[in-house]
Design a protein around this motif. Structure first.
Motif, PDB file in Angstrom:
ATOM      1  N   ILE B  29      30.477  12.414 113.866  1.00  0.00           N
ATOM      2  CA  ILE B  29      29.214  11.892 114.392  1.00  0.00           C
ATOM      3  C   ILE B  29      28.367  13.027 114.961  1.00  0.00           C
ATOM      4  CG2 ILE B  29      28.195  10.400 116.152  1.00  0.00           C
ATOM      5  CD1 ILE B  29      30.699   8.617 115.854  1.00  0.00           C
ATOM      6  N   LEU B  30      29.004  13.886 115.709  1.00  0.00           N
ATOM      7  CA  LEU B  30      28.305  15.027 116.289  1.00  0.00           C
ATOM      8  C   LEU B  30      27.702  15.909 115.193  1.00  0.00           C
ATOM      9  CD1 LEU B  30      28.256  14.820 119.230  1.00  0.00           C
ATOM     10  CD2 LEU B  30      30.351  16.153 119.384  1.00  0.00           C
ATOM     11  N   PHE B  40      21.323   4.209 114.520  1.00  0.00           N
ATOM     12  CA  PHE B  40      22.659   3.641 114.367  1.00  0.00           C
ATOM     13  C   PHE B  40      23.093   3.531 112.904  1.00  0.00           C
ATOM     14  CE2 PHE B  40      25.822   0.298 114.150  1.00  0.00           C
ATOM     15  CZ  PHE B  40      26.634   0.562 115.231  1.00  0.00           C
ATOM     16  N   SER B  41      22.259   2.851 112.127  1.00  0.00           N
ATOM     17  CA  SER B  41      22.682   2.591 110.750  1.00  0.00           C
ATOM     18  C   SER B  41      22.668   3.857 109.895  1.00  0.00           C
ATOM     19  CB  SER B  41      21.804   1.519 110.126  1.00  0.00           C
ATOM     20  OG  SER B  41      20.450   1.807 110.364  1.00  0.00           O
ATOM     21  N   GLU B  42      21.807   4.793 110.263  1.00  0.00           N
ATOM     22  CA  GLU B  42      21.804   6.068 109.545  1.00  0.00           C
ATOM     23  C   GLU B  42      23.130   6.800 109.730  1.00  0.00           C
ATOM     24  OE1 GLU B  42      18.059   8.810 109.336  1.00  0.00           O
ATOM     25  OE2 GLU B  42      17.898   7.595 111.151  1.00  0.00           O
ATOM     26  N   ILE B  43      23.556   6.848 110.977  1.00  0.00           N
ATOM     27  CA  ILE B  43      24.830   7.501 111.262  1.00  0.00           C
ATOM     28  C   ILE B  43      25.949   6.787 110.528  1.00  0.00           C
ATOM     29  CG2 ILE B  43      26.416   8.238 113.077  1.00  0.00           C
ATOM     30  CD1 ILE B  43      24.061   8.074 115.030  1.00  0.00           C
ATOM     31  N   GLY B  44      25.901   5.460 110.595  1.00  0.00           N
ATOM     32  CA  GLY B  44      26.906   4.668 109.902  1.00  0.00           C
ATOM     33  C   GLY B  44      26.986   4.994 108.424  1.00  0.00           C
ATOM     34  N   ALA B  56      30.005   1.947 117.277  1.00  0.00           N
ATOM     35  CA  ALA B  56      29.444   1.573 118.572  1.00  0.00           C
ATOM     36  C   ALA B  56      30.303   2.128 119.706  1.00  0.00           C
ATOM     37  CB  ALA B  56      29.349   0.053 118.667  1.00  0.00           C
ATOM     38  N   LYS B  57      31.605   2.004 119.543  1.00  0.00           N
ATOM     39  CA  LYS B  57      32.528   2.474 120.583  1.00  0.00           C
ATOM     40  C   LYS B  57      32.448   3.987 120.745  1.00  0.00           C
ATOM     41  CE  LYS B  57      36.943   3.095 120.828  1.00  0.00           C
ATOM     42  NZ  LYS B  57      38.202   3.116 120.079  1.00  0.00           N
ATOM     43  N   GLU B  58      32.442   4.686 119.648  1.00  0.00           N
ATOM     44  CA  GLU B  58      32.415   6.142 119.703  1.00  0.00           C
ATOM     45  C   GLU B  58      31.096   6.645 120.281  1.00  0.00           C
ATOM     46  OE1 GLU B  58      34.979   8.245 118.747  1.00  0.00           O
ATOM     47  OE2 GLU B  58      36.226   6.482 118.475  1.00  0.00           O
ATOM     48  N   TYR B  82      19.662   8.311 118.404  1.00  0.00           N
ATOM     49  CA  TYR B  82      20.677   9.135 119.059  1.00  0.00           C
ATOM     50  C   TYR B  82      20.399  10.602 118.809  1.00  0.00           C
ATOM     51  CZ  TYR B  82      23.187   4.772 119.636  1.00  0.00           C
ATOM     52  OH  TYR B  82      23.543   3.493 119.991  1.00  0.00           O
ATOM     53  N   THR B  83      20.501  11.382 119.871  1.00  0.00           N
ATOM     54  CA  THR B  83      20.217  12.813 119.780  1.00  0.00           C
ATOM     55  C   THR B  83      21.345  13.593 120.431  1.00  0.00           C
ATOM     56  OG1 THR B  83      17.922  12.191 120.180  1.00  0.00           O
ATOM     57  CG2 THR B  83      18.436  14.537 120.233  1.00  0.00           C
ATOM     58  N   ILE B  84      21.714  14.699 119.824  1.00  0.00           N
ATOM     59  CA  ILE B  84      22.735  15.560 120.442  1.00  0.00           C
ATOM     60  C   ILE B  84      22.110  16.269 121.637  1.00  0.00           C
ATOM     61  CG2 ILE B  84      22.290  17.605 119.024  1.00  0.00           C
ATOM     62  CD1 ILE B  84      25.370  17.934 118.877  1.00  0.00           C
TER      63      ILE B  84
END
Lengths: 112, 112
Positions: B29-30, B40-44, B56-58, B82-84
DNA sequence: GATAGTACTTTCCCTTTGGAAAGCACTATC
DNA sequence: GATAGTGCTTTCCAAAGGGAAAGTACTATC
């Protein structure tokens, strides 16, 4: 620093490294062996709270990763001695970085 | 290198660090967020094989550790990004050492 | 002959983890 | 009015992990 192109390969190595070190017990056992070779029950006594079953399992994993070695002496009852290997000691740099970052992390996240 | 006297304290930090990085998904994910903010869905989609529940948990764990941040935009349907974080990027050195040692480890243990 | 010690292994059982799939509240689109 | 998409949460279930406790094969000791 890390190769971007080769991300999946890098991930593989990182997973290998993490696997060798993960869990509640492996580092504690390794630390215990830093001060010299020890026997099964000695380690069990030093690493507070670990059960025989878990200790046996962790020792096998550490062996499989060549971080420690197991020597059996033909006495009766047989004596088994565990020693940290050179490879095991080479974890030092990794642990140092983890320790360092962990400190910063505590400050950042827990603020204390 | 590592403080021998203060072993249990050092262990604490190391555990903090390991916890932030352990498991099959957090690093993936990182990595995915290294190339820019994502939803969310992009990462997924990028992190192959992860389920919504696990993602979601991570993401929550990574947030709690301040490795990523979560921004909600008041669109409809709401957009979540979400951003690092800078702290997340500071993991680089640790990952580099893990990667490095992992390589040596592969050679030593798997011999290939 | 009973007890203790060594280095484990085995069994039982409970908790945790993790995937699959569906649900949900909302809105935009066709 | 049905469908799709968003960012999750919930439920169900199977597998894995881990502690407690006892067992094992052997021998030395009292």
């Amino acid at each position: 620093m890390l190769p971007e192109k080769d991300c999946s390969r890098a991930m593989l190595s990182i997973k290998d490294a993490l696997e060798a070190v993960e869990g509640r017990w492996k580092l504690l056992i390794l630390y215990s062996l830093c001060s010299g070779p020890k026997r099964f029950s000695e380690i069990g006594r030093e690493v507070a709270g670990i059960t025989d079953k878990t200790l046996a399992k962790e020792l096998k994993a550490l062996q499989a990763n060549k971080l420690i070695k197991r020597d059996v002496y033909d006495t009766s009852p047989p004596t088994v001695e565990y020693t940290i290997t050179k490879h095991g000691r080479s974890l030092n740099k990794v642990l140092y970085e983890l320790w360092n970052w962990g400190l910063a992390h505590r400050k950042e996240v827990i603020g204390k």
